[in-house]
Design an enzyme around this catalytic site. Structure first.
Site, PDB file in Angstrom:
ATOM      1  N   GLY A 175       0.800  -1.081  -0.070  1.00  0.00           N
ATOM      2  CA  GLY A 175      -0.127  -0.076   0.077  1.00  0.00           C
ATOM      3  C   GLY A 175       0.914   1.215  -0.015  1.00  0.00           C
TER       4      GLY A 175
ATOM      5  N   HIS B  76      -2.732   7.073   7.399  1.00  0.00           N
ATOM      6  CA  HIS B  76      -1.500   7.915   6.727  1.00  0.00           C
ATOM      7  C   HIS B  76      -2.323   9.442   6.246  1.00  0.00           C
ATOM      8  CE1 HIS B  76       2.370   6.107   6.473  1.00  0.00           C
ATOM      9  NE2 HIS B  76       1.812   5.173   5.949  1.00  0.00           N
TER      10      HIS B  76
ATOM     11  N   GLN C  70       2.686   9.891   1.602  1.00  0.00           N
ATOM     12  CA  GLN C  70       4.087   9.388   1.696  1.00  0.00           C
ATOM     13  C   GLN C  70       4.908  10.094   0.504  1.00  0.00           C
ATOM     14  OE1 GLN C  70       2.218   5.287   2.343  1.00  0.00           O
ATOM     15  NE2 GLN C  70       4.338   5.078   3.288  1.00  0.00           N
TER      16      GLN C  70
ATOM     17  N   CYS D  48       6.195  -0.338   7.302  1.00  0.00           N
ATOM     18  CA  CYS D  48       5.668   0.935   6.559  1.00  0.00           C
ATOM     19  C   CYS D  48       6.698   1.526   5.839  1.00  0.00           C
ATOM     20  CB  CYS D  48       5.336   2.349   7.658  1.00  0.00           C
ATOM     21  SG  CYS D  48       4.597   3.549   6.908  1.00  0.00           S
ATOM     22  N   LEU D  49       6.514   1.816   4.520  1.00  0.00           N
ATOM     23  CA  LEU D  49       7.499   2.271   3.722  1.00  0.00           C
ATOM     24  C   LEU D  49       8.248   3.429   4.214  1.00  0.00           C
ATOM     25  CD1 LEU D  49       5.869   1.427   0.201  1.00  0.00           C
ATOM     26  CD2 LEU D  49       7.770   0.019   1.496  1.00  0.00           C
TER      27      LEU D  49
ATOM     28  N   HIS E  88      -4.376   1.201   8.098  1.00  0.00           N
ATOM     29  CA  HIS E  88      -2.933   1.882   8.014  1.00  0.00           C
ATOM     30  C   HIS E  88      -2.990   2.957   6.923  1.00  0.00           C
ATOM     31  CE1 HIS E  88       1.795   1.149   7.849  1.00  0.00           C
ATOM     32  NE2 HIS E  88       1.659   1.994   6.872  1.00  0.00           N
ATOM     33  N   GLU E  89      -3.278   2.812   5.728  1.00  0.00           N
ATOM     34  CA  GLU E  89      -3.232   3.581   4.576  1.00  0.00           C
ATOM     35  C   GLU E  89      -4.307   4.978   5.151  1.00  0.00           C
ATOM     36  OE1 GLU E  89      -0.854   3.379   2.857  1.00  0.00           O
ATOM     37  OE2 GLU E  89      -0.646   1.383   2.934  1.00  0.00           O
TER      38      GLU E  89
HETATM   39  O1  GNR Z   1       3.945  -2.560   2.697  1.00  0.00           O
HETATM   40  C1  GNR Z   1       3.226  -2.569   3.574  1.00  0.00           C
HETATM   41  N1  GNR Z   1       2.962  -3.627   4.488  1.00  0.00           N
HETATM   42  C2  GNR Z   1       2.175  -3.526   5.462  1.00  0.00           C
HETATM   43  C3  GNR Z   1       2.024  -4.781   6.348  1.00  0.00           C
HETATM   44  C4  GNR Z   1       1.180  -4.791   7.400  1.00  0.00           C
HETATM   45  C5  GNR Z   1       0.230  -3.737   7.499  1.00  0.00           C
HETATM   46  C6  GNR Z   1       0.368  -2.554   6.928  1.00  0.00           C
HETATM   47  C7  GNR Z   1       1.208  -2.400   5.734  1.00  0.00           C
HETATM   48  S1  GNR Z   1       1.192  -1.235   4.729  1.00  0.00           S
HETATM   49  C8  GNR Z   1       2.959  -1.224   4.088  1.00  0.00           C
HETATM   50  C9  GNR Z   1       3.219  -0.027   3.170  1.00  0.00           C
HETATM   51  C10 GNR Z   1       3.107   1.251   3.505  1.00  0.00           C
HETATM   52  O2  GNR Z   1       3.785   1.881   4.325  1.00  0.00           O
HETATM   53  N2  GNR Z   1       1.834   1.918   3.302  1.00  0.00           N
HETATM   54  O3  GNR Z   1       1.377   3.087   3.761  1.00  0.00           O
HETATM   55 NI    NI Z   2       2.708   3.000   5.662  1.00  0.00          NI
END
Ligand code: GNR
Ligand code: NI
Length: 174
Positions: free
Chosen positions: A49, A142, A54, A96-97, A138-139
């Site tokens: 995601g 953000h 980001q 998270c990236l 999670h997204e």
């Molecule tokens: O790549 C991602 N893996 C992930 C694993 C568990 C819960 C959420 C994520 S999202 C993350 C990519 C990212 O940072 N998205 O904002």
């Molecule tokens: Ni993230």
């Protein structure tokens, strides 16, 4: 031609802590340019995601691809919101990236219903559980300037931020 991937901001960056604004009709051209480049950045990373903040864009927009059975399944969510969440919570490890190499257990509602607009402007609703539900939450976090570490204790959050800063320092020093 593959689009130029955008570079992904690393914490601490104030743009990751800023609430994004809703996408409007007049953002259409910007969104059309942005989405393929977000997918390019996400696939290159790789991640499942990526939210617009980001890549330094303060719009309520994210892309997701869980690639079930390794088949690309790109999903674009414009102005996504959680319209229902389960009462039961689950804990799973997240990354998270924008916090490269950092992982922690995060507790969230097990299931969510998310309403959003697709690229064609059509209103959609999806029900998600498992990793998909965690990724959606999670997204959407953000878009509100929230990182997964903000859902941990201050002690764990600060441990991760210090470890990340140290690793980024070492990376920069070669
Ligand atoms: O790549 C991602 N893996 C992930 C694993 C568990 C819960 C959420 C994520 S999202 C993350 C990519 C990212 O940072 N998205 O904002
Ligand atoms: Ni993230």
């Amino acid at each position: 031609m593959s689009p130029a991937p955008l570079s992904i901001l690393i914490a601490p960056d104030p743009r990751l802590k800023t609430r994004a604004r809703p996408v409007r009709e007049e953002d259409g051209a910007a969104v059309a340019d942005l989405v393929p480049r977000m997918f390019a950045a996400m696939y290159e990373a790789p991640g499942i995601g990526l939210a617009a903040p980001q890549v330094g864009v303060g719009l309520r927009l994210c892309v997701i691809d869980l690639q079930p059975e390794n088949v690309k399944t790109p999903l674009v969510l414009i102005n996504p919101s959680i319209v229902a969440a389960s009462e039961d919570f689950v804990t799973r490890e997240e990354g998270c990236l924008s916090l490269p190499n950092q992982y922690a257990d995060v507790t969230r509602p097990a299931r969510v219903r998310v309403r959003f607009h697709d690229l064609a402007g059509k209103s959609q609703e999806i029900d998600a559980d498992g990793l998909f539900a965690a990724c959606l939450q999670h997204e959407i976090d953000h878009l509100d300037g929230i990182l997964f570490i903000d859902r941990l204790s201050p002690l764990k959050r600060n441990m991760i931020l210090r470890r990340l800063a140290k690793e980024q320092r070492q990376k920069a020093a070669g």
